[in-house]
Design an enzyme around this catalytic site. Sequence first.
Site, PDB file in Angstrom:
ATOM      1  N   TYR A  83      57.660 -89.688 -27.354  1.00 30.48           N
ATOM      2  CA  TYR A  83      56.793 -88.546 -27.043  1.00 30.48           C
ATOM      3  C   TYR A  83      55.314 -88.946 -27.015  1.00 30.48           C
ATOM      4  O   TYR A  83      54.478 -88.206 -26.498  1.00 30.48           O
ATOM      5  CB  TYR A  83      57.004 -87.410 -28.039  1.00 30.48           C
ATOM      6  N   HIS A 145      67.772 -92.249 -29.997  1.00 33.09           N
ATOM      7  CA  HIS A 145      67.347 -91.248 -29.013  1.00 33.09           C
ATOM      8  C   HIS A 145      68.352 -91.105 -27.868  1.00 33.09           C
ATOM      9  O   HIS A 145      68.662 -89.985 -27.449  1.00 33.09           O
ATOM     10  CB  HIS A 145      65.967 -91.629 -28.457  1.00 33.09           C
ATOM     11  N   SER A 252      66.034 -78.279 -25.842  1.00 31.85           N
ATOM     12  CA  SER A 252      65.961 -77.443 -24.632  1.00 31.85           C
ATOM     13  C   SER A 252      66.675 -76.125 -24.872  1.00 31.85           C
ATOM     14  O   SER A 252      67.477 -75.668 -24.052  1.00 31.85           O
ATOM     15  CB  SER A 252      66.544 -78.187 -23.428  1.00 31.85           C
ATOM     16  N   GLU A 261      58.479 -77.807 -14.527  1.00 26.74           N
ATOM     17  CA  GLU A 261      57.302 -78.607 -14.173  1.00 26.74           C
ATOM     18  C   GLU A 261      57.662 -80.044 -13.821  1.00 26.74           C
ATOM     19  O   GLU A 261      56.888 -80.748 -13.173  1.00 26.74           O
ATOM     20  CB  GLU A 261      56.286 -78.588 -15.311  1.00 26.74           C
ATOM     21  N   LYS A 306      59.575 -75.843 -28.210  1.00 30.03           N
ATOM     22  CA  LYS A 306      58.223 -76.396 -28.090  1.00 30.03           C
ATOM     23  C   LYS A 306      57.236 -75.324 -27.683  1.00 30.03           C
ATOM     24  O   LYS A 306      57.494 -74.521 -26.787  1.00 30.03           O
ATOM     25  CB  LYS A 306      58.214 -77.502 -27.034  1.00 30.03           C
ATOM     26  N   PRO A 310      49.987 -70.403 -31.172  1.00 26.58           N
ATOM     27  CA  PRO A 310      50.352 -69.846 -32.486  1.00 26.58           C
ATOM     28  C   PRO A 310      51.162 -68.559 -32.405  1.00 26.58           C
ATOM     29  O   PRO A 310      52.093 -68.368 -33.200  1.00 26.58           O
ATOM     30  CB  PRO A 310      48.988 -69.624 -33.154  1.00 26.58           C
ATOM     31  N   ARG A 312      53.272 -67.659 -30.077  1.00 23.84           N
ATOM     32  CA  ARG A 312      54.643 -68.008 -29.693  1.00 23.84           C
ATOM     33  C   ARG A 312      55.356 -68.731 -30.829  1.00 23.84           C
ATOM     34  O   ARG A 312      56.559 -68.559 -31.031  1.00 23.84           O
ATOM     35  CB  ARG A 312      54.622 -68.876 -28.439  1.00 23.84           C
TER      36      ARG A 312
END
Length: 360
Positions: A83, A145, A252, A261, A306, A310, A312
Amino acid sequence: AARAMHRAHLRIQRLAAMATAAPADGAAAAADPAACKFLELASGDRMPSVGLGLWKIGRDSCADACYEAIKAGYRCFDAACDYGNEQECGQGIKRAIDEGIVSRKDLWVTSKLWNTYHRREHAIAACKKSLSDLGLDYVDLYLIHFPISLKFVPFETRYPPEWFHDPNSATPRMEEDLVPMRETWEAMEQLHEMGLARNIGICNVGVTMLRDILSYAKVEPSMLQVELHPYNTQEKLVRFCKEWGIAVTGFSNLGAGSYVELGVATAEESCLEEPTVKSIAQAHGRTPAQVVLRWAVQRGTAVVPKTTKPARMRENIDLFNFSLTSEEMAAIAALNKNKRFNDPGNFCEGAFNTFYPIYE
């Protein structure tokens, strides 16, 4: 032989517990809405069932996001080498600790071993690098991962290394290094024995790989993290993990949102637009996102949505003062389409010039 008998005994205990527990699909409404606020791992550690996912949070906003999340009540962070924001995550955590809002023992921090570090010696170094960036002495959970092993890229060459072996090549692509999963898992066990990872696990695999790991593991996986949402419920995989005492985290959690996106999903593919979800949300006076997240934690899985906002953050963690009925749980589960948005077999060829299926 003794270890095999011990595992068999543990499995009998797990199956006995399952007989009196809620169904694997979470169809039964929780008697206490707050009962699913934590997941108990095989180690006995308790992980918050809602964490802040750090994938795609920019370095310029990650420190503030982690700090604000702690102020909003979050105690769990889902980080990863790949990330590219572990230093900033650590800065946000340090700020909250320095201000006395939390202590280290109040927090659960997950990190992940990237694809280029599957060799034993590289795995140990990679975990230590993540710890250095996070400013921590240990992570609560360290995960492999992907079941993808790529050629090693030294830290000083590029960090995080991402997917291309040499992005400056005339024809950049992923370059595979076939490392046996057993070698990588034994390195994970060594990290656990060294006290650098309190719990270890894996992401993005199915029951075949889990069975393989269980056949030789001295320290069994505490966690499996996979893509889970109403369009990809993975009921059999979740049930298998429950029978073996492997906790499950879904990523997800809201479906298509994170992928629009990236050009691999459309807004119309959002499960939040489903009439079923909207109707249940209206009945409970909640948002569609809260209903989908509640469905996930009520079925016994953890979530790591994700956001950097704040408001949300507060919405996403406000899940433990209402329950869904068994009919509502079943209606959401019935939306399943076995639809994955995060599938290397689809995105690697277009993005990284390499055909790389892992789920087939």
